[in-house]
Enzyme design. Structure first.
Site, PDB file in Angstrom:
ATOM      1  N   HIS A  14       7.887  -1.832   5.706  1.00 56.60           N
ATOM      2  CA  HIS A  14       8.208  -0.441   6.019  1.00 56.60           C
ATOM      3  C   HIS A  14       7.432  -0.033   7.268  1.00 56.60           C
ATOM      4  O   HIS A  14       6.208  -0.126   7.299  1.00 56.60           O
ATOM      5  CB  HIS A  14       7.862   0.466   4.829  1.00 56.60           C
ATOM      6  CG  HIS A  14       8.733   0.199   3.633  1.00 56.60           C
ATOM      7  ND1 HIS A  14       8.259   0.071   2.357  1.00 56.60           N
ATOM      8  CD2 HIS A  14      10.083   0.020   3.567  1.00 56.60           C
ATOM      9  CE1 HIS A  14       9.280  -0.159   1.533  1.00 56.60           C
ATOM     10  NE2 HIS A  14      10.390  -0.202   2.237  1.00 56.60           N
ATOM     11  N   GLU A  17       4.337   2.421   7.260  1.00 60.79           N
ATOM     12  CA  GLU A  17       3.200   2.120   6.374  1.00 60.79           C
ATOM     13  C   GLU A  17       2.262   1.236   7.184  1.00 60.79           C
ATOM     14  O   GLU A  17       2.467   0.033   7.324  1.00 60.79           O
ATOM     15  CB  GLU A  17       3.693   1.433   5.098  1.00 60.79           C
ATOM     16  CG  GLU A  17       4.626   2.346   4.300  1.00 60.79           C
ATOM     17  CD  GLU A  17       5.219   1.682   3.063  1.00 60.79           C
ATOM     18  OE1 GLU A  17       4.810   0.560   2.717  1.00 60.79           O
ATOM     19  OE2 GLU A  17       6.107   2.304   2.460  1.00 60.79           O
ATOM     20  N   HIS A 106       1.920  -2.918   1.200  1.00 59.81           N
ATOM     21  CA  HIS A 106       2.573  -1.600   1.321  1.00 59.81           C
ATOM     22  C   HIS A 106       1.581  -0.461   1.135  1.00 59.81           C
ATOM     23  O   HIS A 106       0.537  -0.629   0.514  1.00 59.81           O
ATOM     24  CB  HIS A 106       3.666  -1.447   0.249  1.00 59.81           C
ATOM     25  CG  HIS A 106       4.877  -2.277   0.520  1.00 59.81           C
ATOM     26  ND1 HIS A 106       6.042  -1.756   1.038  1.00 59.81           N
ATOM     27  CD2 HIS A 106       5.094  -3.606   0.356  1.00 59.81           C
ATOM     28  CE1 HIS A 106       6.934  -2.728   1.170  1.00 59.81           C
ATOM     29  NE2 HIS A 106       6.384  -3.859   0.774  1.00 59.81           N
ATOM     30  N   GLU A 167       0.058  -2.465  -3.194  1.00 62.28           N
ATOM     31  CA  GLU A 167       0.468  -1.089  -2.857  1.00 62.28           C
ATOM     32  C   GLU A 167      -0.784  -0.218  -2.881  1.00 62.28           C
ATOM     33  O   GLU A 167      -1.432  -0.112  -3.918  1.00 62.28           O
ATOM     34  CB  GLU A 167       1.470  -0.606  -3.909  1.00 62.28           C
ATOM     35  CG  GLU A 167       2.060   0.752  -3.711  1.00 62.28           C
ATOM     36  CD  GLU A 167       3.255   0.744  -2.755  1.00 62.28           C
ATOM     37  OE1 GLU A 167       3.129   1.384  -1.710  1.00 62.28           O
ATOM     38  OE2 GLU A 167       4.281   0.102  -3.059  1.00 62.28           O
TER      39      GLU A 167
HETATM   40 ZN   LIG Z   1       6.477   0.245   1.393  1.00 61.58          ZN
END
Ligand SMILES: [Zn+2]
Length: 296
Positions: A14, A17, A106, A167
């Site tokens: 992404h 991010e 992430h 994450e």
């Molecule tokens: Zn992400």
């Protein structure tokens, strides 16, 4: 004996991010940080174009493009769909991957701390989870639809023979936070340490039981029949990722002043509360149950 020979650390699936993107730059500048004797490791920047546009993605979410059926579909040709096919050729192919372990980095805008997300079950993952939680007690272990076969998962981490998602939050989109980068670096290197121990039959004694959270379902913001939002996440829930929500607790505050209460029958634990990236889908939070990962 199962050995992990090729590890890939993925940043920037992404584009907004930032932590994973900057962390793999650091690893590429100092490869000794991710080098271990029993495997080779490489870093891959998954979606530079989205980052240069300062967006999560250009055409569609790259981290939803890795189902086998979609990778095999030549009609799916937008930027991220094409990028997924390139990454599959480079790191996979999914189902017979040259990458033994894929670590996908992430960020979340939610207050989730450092979260190790497992999308598959099995002894390797159970030991990894127990090890990471043992050496990094602040880590959260999350089991996300690990009952699905890898081929039916759309997430990039399922491209590898093994794959996990790291994450870390809270971090606003397109921002770098020092504390968040430290947590992501720490968790990533603990995972690499575990792989070295696993490969050399040197895994230490691990706790027999490790607390984890299992995804149940997501809930949406209150909406009317025109698709307009009628309220927002309640202040009692905001930033309280992994804190229990009990039946009858307020979860939404409506703009007309009313409150909406949680009507489920069991205590649940919310994650991705008010995640900025999920506003396009009006997702308010994911609800989880607390479970124990048990080693034999
Ligand atoms: Zn992400």
């Amino acid at each position: 004996m199962d050995k992990i020979k090729q590890v890939a650390i993925i940043g920037g699936v992404h584009g907004n991010e930032f932590t994973g993107i900057y962390l793999i730059k650091q690893y590429q500048a100092k490869p000794e940080l991710i080098s271990r004797s029993s495997f080779t490791s490489r870093c891959v920047w998954a979606n530079p174009q989205a980052h240069h546009a300062n967006k999560r993605y250009l055409h569609s979410d790259l981290n939803r493009q890795f189902k086998n059926v979609d990778l095999a579909n030549p009609a799916l040709t937008n930027y991220e769909q094409s990028r997924a096919k390139v990454l599959n050729a480079e790191l996979g192919p999914k189902g017979a991957a040259k990458t033994d372990l894929l670590i996908d980095l992430h960020n979340t805008t939610s207050n989730m701390g450092a979260c190790l997300i497992l999308t598959q079950a099995g002894p390797f993952y159970n030991q990894l989870a127990a090890y990471v939680k043992m050496v990094m007690p602040e880590a959260i272990i999350s089991c996300d639809e690990d009952h699905f076969a890898a081929e039916d998962h759309a997430l990039m981490c399922t491209l590898g023979r093994y794959g996990v998602l790291v994450e870390v939050g809270p971090q606003p989109q397109s921002v770098l936070r020092h504390d968040v980068l430290e947590l992501m670096d720490s968790m990533t290197r603990h995972i690499l340490d575990f792989v070295e121990l696993y490969n050399t039959d040197s895994v230490p004694a691990l706790p027999k039981q490790t607390e984890a959270f299992r995804y149940l379902y997501s809930i949406k913001l209150p909406m009317n029949e025109h698709g307009e939002r009628l309220g927002m996440v309640h202040k009692n829930v905001q930033d309280k990722d992994y804190q229990p929500i009990n039946p009858g607790d307020p979860i939404f505050k409506l703009f007309d002043g009313a409150e909406i209460y949680y009507e489920g029958e069991q205590t649940v634990y919310p994650t991705f509360i008010n995640e900025a990236a999920y506003y396009d889908n009006n997702l308010a939070m994911s609800l989880n149950e607390k479970v124990l990962i048990t080693l034999e």
